[in-house]
Design a protein around this motif. Structure first.
Motif, PDB file in Angstrom:
ATOM      1  N   GLY A  32     -16.062  21.344  61.268  1.00  0.00           N
ATOM      2  CA  GLY A  32     -15.046  20.545  61.944  1.00  0.00           C
ATOM      3  C   GLY A  32     -13.941  21.391  62.512  1.00  0.00           C
ATOM      4  O   GLY A  32     -14.170  22.299  63.290  1.00  0.00           O
ATOM      5  N   THR A  67     -13.035  17.988  55.849  1.00  0.00           N
ATOM      6  CA  THR A  67     -13.730  16.703  55.827  1.00  0.00           C
ATOM      7  C   THR A  67     -13.600  16.043  54.465  1.00  0.00           C
ATOM      8  O   THR A  67     -13.726  16.703  53.433  1.00  0.00           O
ATOM      9  CB  THR A  67     -15.227  16.880  56.158  1.00  0.00           C
ATOM     10  N   ASP A  80     -12.312  13.094  59.157  1.00  0.00           N
ATOM     11  CA  ASP A  80     -11.563  14.325  59.381  1.00  0.00           C
ATOM     12  C   ASP A  80     -10.178  14.171  58.765  1.00  0.00           C
ATOM     13  O   ASP A  80      -9.434  13.253  59.124  1.00  0.00           O
ATOM     14  CB  ASP A  80     -11.444  14.591  60.887  1.00  0.00           C
ATOM     15  N   LYS A  85      -9.797  10.771  61.959  1.00  0.00           N
ATOM     16  CA  LYS A  85     -10.893  10.173  62.722  1.00  0.00           C
ATOM     17  C   LYS A  85     -12.185  10.192  61.906  1.00  0.00           C
ATOM     18  O   LYS A  85     -12.486  11.165  61.213  1.00  0.00           O
ATOM     19  CB  LYS A  85     -11.099  10.925  64.035  1.00  0.00           C
ATOM     20  N   ARG A  87     -15.883  10.780  61.455  1.00  0.00           N
ATOM     21  CA  ARG A  87     -16.880  11.623  62.119  1.00  0.00           C
ATOM     22  C   ARG A  87     -18.227  10.947  62.198  1.00  0.00           C
ATOM     23  O   ARG A  87     -18.930  11.026  63.199  1.00  0.00           O
ATOM     24  CB  ARG A  87     -17.009  12.952  61.379  1.00  0.00           C
ATOM     25  N   TRP A  88     -18.624  10.300  61.118  1.00  0.00           N
ATOM     26  CA  TRP A  88     -19.880   9.568  61.120  1.00  0.00           C
ATOM     27  C   TRP A  88     -19.912   8.624  59.932  1.00  0.00           C
ATOM     28  O   TRP A  88     -19.144   8.759  58.993  1.00  0.00           O
ATOM     29  CB  TRP A  88     -21.094  10.506  61.101  1.00  0.00           C
ATOM     30  N   SER A 150     -23.241  16.028  60.930  1.00  0.00           N
ATOM     31  CA  SER A 150     -23.522  14.968  61.898  1.00  0.00           C
ATOM     32  C   SER A 150     -23.841  13.616  61.279  1.00  0.00           C
ATOM     33  O   SER A 150     -23.793  12.588  61.966  1.00  0.00           O
ATOM     34  CB  SER A 150     -24.710  15.376  62.775  1.00  0.00           C
TER      35      SER A 150
END
Length: 415
Positions: A32, A67, A80, A85, A87-88, A150
Motif C-alpha cells: 500500500g 493496512t 488503508d 479507504k 482496499r477490498w 488485492s
C-alpha cells in the motif's frame, strides 16, 4: 490532553502481532502506501484527532504495515489506515450459514500466512452445502485464502462440520506457518478443533472436546475435555499442530475452567479455577512448548496472584500486570532470562500505575489518571507523556484504538 481509548473487539495481545507470533509468521509490511508514511519504530506520538475509521460492530482487526485487516462472521476487508479507504472486501464462496447459534462469542484476529509464495489472509466461515434428493443440507466450514494486497481468492477448502461442533461460528485460531490452519468450533461447552492442511485442503486431524485458544510455533494450546464428556474436570493441554497428538498437559488440580492468554515470546498465562471447593484460584506463566513455568521463573513467582497478564514486545522484554485477591496491583517487566527489570507497585503511591494496552519494540503503551502514556520497556521510565492515544495494536505507521461509540479507528504515527 488526548483522549483515552481502550479495547473494544481486539483479540490477543501485543503489537502488530507479526514477529514470530501465533500465526507462525515473520514481520512484513502490508503493502500500500508505506512510501507515503514516515515510519517511527516505535511511535511515541499519534496524530489526533485525525482518526481514520476502520470498522464498527462485531469485527476483529489486525494491523499489518499500513493496512488493517478486519474479519467478521461472514466478511473480510482490508482498510488503508492512512486514508481510511477500503482496499477490498470478500465473503465466503458458499452460502453463509445463519443458524449455527453463534453461542461462543469468540472471534480470532485475521491470520496472515503464505500460499504459493504469496502473502495471504486466511479466514474461516460457516457455510451451508446444499443437499440433493433425499440428502439434506449440511453445515460446513469454508477456509479461504485471499491475496493480502488485492483480496483475490487464492485458495478455498470446504470441509464438513463435525456433529459435535454443530453450534457457533468457526474460529480460525491460527496457523503453524504454512502447513496447517487450526479451526475451533462449538466453544468451551461443546468443543471440537480441526487441523486443516494448507497443502491438500483436507482435515489432517480432529480433536473432540478440545477448545483451541491459540497456536504458537508447532503447538496448539487450549482446554481439553471441554465438552463435558468426562467427570474429571477441564485440563490445559498443548497439541502438536501437525497431527493433533498431545505434546503436554499442565500439571494442575482438576479444573472447573481456565483462562488462557497468549503472551508472545513462547509464553502464555493460565488463570485456573480448581474443581475442588477448597482449592484456591491461581495463575501461572507457562511456556507454550512445555506447558510448564520457565525454569528461571518458577511457579512460586506467581503464587498468591489472582490475575496475571503478560505481553512480549517482540524485542526481548515481557511486560506483565498482576493483581492479588485484595486488589493490590503491580506492573513489571522481565528480560529473556526472566530477570525483573523494573516494577511499579500500585500501593507505593510514588508513581501512578498504568493500565497497559500493548507493548511493542521497547515501548509500553497505556493510560493513567493523567491520560495516555508511553513507558520504556527496559527501564520503566516515562518515555512520552503526551502520545494522544493509548493503542491496543501498534506498528511503525499507526496505532489502533477503539470506543463503543466510534468502533475501531486508526491514528497515524507522527513522532
Amino acid at each position: 490532553m488526548g483522549v483515552v481509548l481502550g479495547l473494544l473487539t481486539a483479540c490477543g495481545g501485543g503489537g502488530s502481532g507479526d514477529a514470530g507470533g501465533q500465526d507462525g509468521g515473520t514481520h512484513r509490511s502490508g503493502g500500500g502506501q508505506q512510501s507515503k508514511a514516515k515510519p517511527y519504530d516505535p511511535p511515541l506520538k499519534f496524530e489526533y484527532p485525525a482518526a481514520q475509521h476502520v470498522v464498527s460492530g462485531r469485527w476483529t482487526v489486525r494491523l499489518d504495515g499500513t493496512t488493517a485487516y478486519a474479519v467478521s462472521d461472514d466478511q473480510v476487508k482490508a482498510v488503508d489506515v492512512l486514508d481510511g479507504k477500503e482496499r477490498w472486501t470478500a465473503g465466503p464462496k458458499g452460502a453463509a450459514t445463519r443458524d449455527t447459534g453463534y453461542a461462543t462469542g469468540e472471534m480470532a484476529r485475521p491470520t496472515l500466512t503464505e500460499i504459493d509464495g504469496r502473502r495471504a489472509v486466511l479466514a474461516a466461515f460457516g457455510v451451508t452445502t446444499p443437499g440433493s434428493g433425499t440428502t439434506p443440507d449440511r453445515n460446513s466450514v469454508e477456509l479461504a485464502a485471499l491475496d493480502a494486497g488485492s483480496g483475490r481468492r487464492l485458495w478455498t477448502a470446504t470441509v464438513d462440520r463435525p456433529e459435535s461442533g454443530a453450534k457457533g461460528a468457526p474460529v480460525l485460531v491460527g496457523t503453524d506457518g504454512t502447513a496447517h490452519a487450526v479451526v475451533e468450533l462449538g466453544g468451551d461447552g461443546d468443543a471440537v478443533t480441526l487441523g486443516i492442511s494448507l497443502d491438500s485442503g483436507k482435515v489432517a486431524w480432529t480433536a473432540k472436546g478440545f477448545a483451541a485458544k491459540f497456536v504458537d510455533g508447532g503447538t496448539v494450546v487450549g482446554l481439553a475435555d471441554s465438552n463435558g464428556e468426562t467427570d474429571g474436570g477441564i485440563g490445559v493441554q498443548g497439541l502438536k499442530s501437525s497431527d493433533g497428538s498431545r505434546r503436554w498437559s499442565y500439571d494442575a488440580p482438576e479444573l472447573n475452567g481456565a483462562t488462557l492468554t497468549w503472551a508472545g515470546g513462547g509464553l502464555f498465562t493460565a488463570g485456573v479455577d480448581p474443581h475442588e471447593a477448597l482449592e484456591e484460584d491461581g495463575v501461572a506463566l507457562l511456556a507454550t512448548s512445555t506447558g510448564r513455568p520457565p525454569a528461571a521463573y518458577p511457579s512460586g513467582k506467581t503464587a498468591g496472584l489472582s490475575r496475571l497478564t503478560c505481553q512480549f514486545d517482540d524485542r526481548g522484554t515481557t511486560v506483565c500486570e498482576s493483581a492479588l485477591p485484595d486488589g493490590h496491583k503491580r506492573v513489571f517487566a522481565l528480560d529473556r532470562s526472566f530477570r525483573q527489570l523494573w516494577s511499579i507497585d500500585g500501593a507505593d503511591g510514588s508513581r501512578l500505575l498504568p493500565d497497559v494496552t500493548t507493548v511493542w519494540h521497547g515501548a509500553v503503551y497505556g493510560t493513567t489518571d493523567n491520560g495516555p502514556v508511553v513507558l520504556d520497556a527496559r527501564t520503566g521510565k516515562d518515555r512520552a507523556t503526551s502520545p494522544a492515544i493509548a493503542p491496543y495494536q501498534v506498528n511503525e505507521y499507526a496505532g489502533l484504538a477503539s470506543t463503543p461509540s466510534t468502533g475501531i479507528e486508526a491514528y497515524r504515527a507522527v513522532g
